[in-house]
Design an enzyme around this catalytic site. Structure first.
Site, mmCIF file in Angstrom:
data_model
loop_
_atom_site.group_PDB
_atom_site.id
_atom_site.type_symbol
_atom_site.label_atom_id
_atom_site.label_comp_id
_atom_site.label_asym_id
_atom_site.label_seq_id
_atom_site.Cartn_x
_atom_site.Cartn_y
_atom_site.Cartn_z
ATOM 1 N N ASP A 5 -2.815 -10.509 9.162
ATOM 2 C CA ASP A 5 -2.709 -9.808 7.876
ATOM 3 C C ASP A 5 -1.367 -10.113 7.221
ATOM 4 O OD1 ASP A 5 -2.521 -8.067 5.763
ATOM 5 O OD2 ASP A 5 -3.110 -6.288 6.883
ATOM 6 N N GLU A 58 -5.207 -0.547 9.278
ATOM 7 C CA GLU A 58 -5.778 -1.640 8.476
ATOM 8 C C GLU A 58 -6.475 -2.713 9.319
ATOM 9 O OE1 GLU A 58 -2.426 -2.751 6.114
ATOM 10 O OE2 GLU A 58 -2.467 -0.855 5.031
ATOM 11 N N ASP A 98 -7.857 1.160 0.454
ATOM 12 C CA ASP A 98 -6.775 0.328 0.982
ATOM 13 C C ASP A 98 -5.608 0.534 0.015
ATOM 14 O OD1 ASP A 98 -5.004 -1.628 1.689
ATOM 15 O OD2 ASP A 98 -6.279 -3.314 1.125
ATOM 16 N N LYS A 119 5.031 1.682 -1.111
ATOM 17 C CA LYS A 119 4.566 1.839 0.269
ATOM 18 C C LYS A 119 5.683 1.561 1.280
ATOM 19 C CE LYS A 119 0.799 0.124 3.164
ATOM 20 N NZ LYS A 119 -0.460 -0.620 3.106
#
Ligand code: AMP
Length: 587
Positions: free
Chosen positions: A169, A147, A8, A70
């Site tokens: 999330d 994810e 992850d 990211k």
């Protein structure tokens, strides 16, 4: 077949796991921790720090520490450090490389394959960039997996009943919600919604702004111009936020945050959970609309949702949990850590990729059944080409499952036209240029003919990683042009990638663990000698005795051979901080 890491690669933190006999397990990093901050720091002496060490040294390396890379994956963004430029892929590769090395140290064997998780809304360019980052780090990237699907996989696979899962999330930088249907082990994403600019970092900003205002009110000093004070405030604010998920009050004390003519001033404030919740109320509220929209997109009623899964650190906040409960009228699951679930699912996904050997096969079969998990994803955007008058012609519809292939036939608009350019877009607008431009597919050498006669077939293929391959073919001659899409300028050429792979290999010639130990000792020595200088140069400074005491603590830890790694790290940080405070105050 070697082990495959499930990674992850998060905006704030990264986690890795591996499939073991009894199911997926988290692999600890070299510090024995389950979570590695996604932070890369470059020291003045040219050393590259990754993870907690980089995060802790951020105060010393202001302007040379990279957070949240990211957010820039798949763009032309460049990190500039001391005259050298790094792509987001290279910075991410540094994080991945550390994880790979730590996992290798842990298992005592080489590990060179991975499944890397990425947000469901990531575009082709972002997926390609993630894959490149893995390759630069020396990992064969077996699959890029979404994810939310990964979370559902971690949770859903060993449950025999069919179900609908809502994955909420909420991490450090982004928020997304997905609805996934699991039927006989087949995972199908029904809807994805979210906000790529909403996360725990925004909560931290609110706290910092509030503390700056409070400090101004009580002391008349504006801290916002001082980057070191702001960095310290951010750390203290985030710490208080995390604490307030467990307790009702948090005492924030940032000693000597600034110097005045009368001496150092400290920030001392007690933040209550209630105050925190009022500061971030509208940020939490912003998650409501995407959840409702996702449920509507999935064409479901609320009572059809069986399970609510919370993913990401921000979901630990009671206010967030309350909102989720209020909207869904269900108690979210609490049995899997929201920080670890994505990575664990990545490890589960490796089951579907590799032939599983020997006793692992039997143990897994006992746990999961003989069937490997099958995953069906859906594209969150339509993909198509821009035509005459900027008209958008969709080739792969939004919400199509993939891997998939679709084609359409086009023709020329002028007599004897020998080339056609197809701008490729993703989005839902009828006007092509109002969508997101991905790349240009241009075919040349079409047999000259009156307009409308040539037949050019355009084929779009979405591979299992949701990376788009586009092909145009003149059906009369078989002449074709093929491209793999990633936003043109952000895409790395093969030679660039090879150079980065080589640079990355050079960096790991020594084991990271050895380097960490050496670095720690080197760091302590250099901090001790700087501290001696500062004590000599600024005798009589109000913080002198505090620095003297901490320096003695550090010296005695060194005399014991470094002692506990965590204690040593914290003491180095304390001494560093005091040196910075004294030097900054002295201008
Ligand atoms: P992630 O991107 O999933 O690693 O989430 C990181 C974000 O979660 C950061 O903004 C953290 O400050 C936040 N976070 C972690 N733990 C907690 C907690 N216990 N309460 C509130 N926020 C947290």
């Amino acid at each position: 077949m070697g082990r495959i890491l499930g990674i992850d690669l998060g905006t704030t933190n990264s986690v890795m796991s591996i499939m073991e006999k009894n199911g997926p397990v988290i692999v600890p990093n070299s510090l024995g921790e389950r979570v590695t901050p996604s932070v890369v720091g470059f020291t003045k002496s040219g050393e590259i720090l990754v993870g907690k060490k980089a995060k802790r040294a951020a105060i010393m390396n202001v302007g040379r520490t990279v957070f949240s890379i990211k957010r820039h994956m798949g763009t032309n963004y460049r990190v500039r450090i001391e005259g050298k430029e790094y792509t987001p892929q290279e910075i991410s590769a540094m994080i991945l490389q550390k994880m790979k090395q730590d996992a290798e140290d842990f298992y005592g064997e080489e590990i060179n394959q991975a499944v890397i998780c990425c947000p469901a809304y990531f575009t082709d360019a972002q997926r390609q960039a993630t894959k490149d980052a893995g390759e630069i780090a020396g990992l064969k990237v077996r699959r890029i997996i979404d994810e939310p699907t990964s979370s559902a996989l971690a949770y859903g696979i060993d449950k025999s009943a069919d179900q609908v899962i809502l994955v909420f999330d909420f991490g450090g930088g982004t928020f997304d919600v997905s609805i996934i249907e699991v039927v006989s082990g087949v995972f199908q994403v029904l809807a994805i919604q979210g906000n790529t600019h909403l996360g725990g970092d925004d909560f931290d900003k609110r706290i910092v702004e509030f503390l700056v205002e409070e400090f101004k009110k009580s002391h008349g000093v504006d801290l916002s111009e001082d980057p070191i004070a702001m960095q310290r405030l951010k750390e203290a604010g985030e710490e208080a936020k995390i604490e307030l998920s467990e307790v009702k009050e948090s005492h924030i004390l940032v000693e000597a945050i600034t110097m005045t003519e009368k001496g150092p001033l400290s920030l001392d404030y007690t933040l209550t959970r209630q105050k925190l919740e009022s500061l971030v109320e509208n940020l939490v509220e912003q998650t409501r609309a995407p959840v409702l929209q996702a449920i509507e997109d999935a064409a479901l009623s609320l009572d059809k949702i069986d399970t609510i899964l919370l993913v990401g650190g921000t979901t630990r906040m009671p206010a967030v949990q309350r909102l989720v409960k209020e909207i869904t009228k269900k108690e979210p699951r609490r049995d899997i850590s929201p920080d670890e679930v994505v990575s664990l699912g990545g490890a589960v996904q490796t089951l579907a990729l590799a032939p599983i050997e020997g006793d692992l096969e039997d143990t897994l079969a006992a746990r999961y059944g003989k069937e490997k998990p099958v995953i069906i994803h859906m594209t969150p955007f339509s993909l198509g080409v821009g035509l005459e008058h900027d008209q958008f012609s969709v080739i792969i519809e939004r919400n199509s499952t993939y891997p998939t292939e679709a084609k359409d036939i086009f023709t020329t608009t002028h007599d004897f036209q020998e080339a056609i350019s197809f701008p490729i877009y993703e989005g839902e607008e009828n006007i092509a240029s109002e969508n997101t431009f991905l790349d240009l597919l241009r075919i040349e050498g079409i047999t000259p003919a009156p307009r409308g006669v040539p037949r050019v077939e355009v084929t779009f293929r979405l591979n299992p990683d949701r990376i788009l391959e586009a092909r145009a073919e003149d059906l009369a001659t078989g002449v074709e042009k093929k491209i793999t899409i990633a936003a043109t300028d952000a895409r790395l050429s093969e030679s660039e990638k090879q150079r980065m792979v080589k640079e990355s290999k050079d960096r790991v010639s020594r084991s990271l663990r050895e380097r960490i130990q050496e670095n720690r000792i080197e760091e302590s020595q250099s901090v001790l000698s700087r501290s001696e200088e500062v004590l000599a140069n600024y005798a009589g400074h109000p913080m002198e005795s505090t620095l003297r005491k901490k320096t003695e603590d550090l010296r005695s830890l060194m005399q014991q051979g470094g002692g506990d790694d965590r204690k040593l790290g914290e003491t180095i940080d304390d001494v560093n901080r005091l040196i910075t405070i004294i030097e900054t105050a002295a201008g």
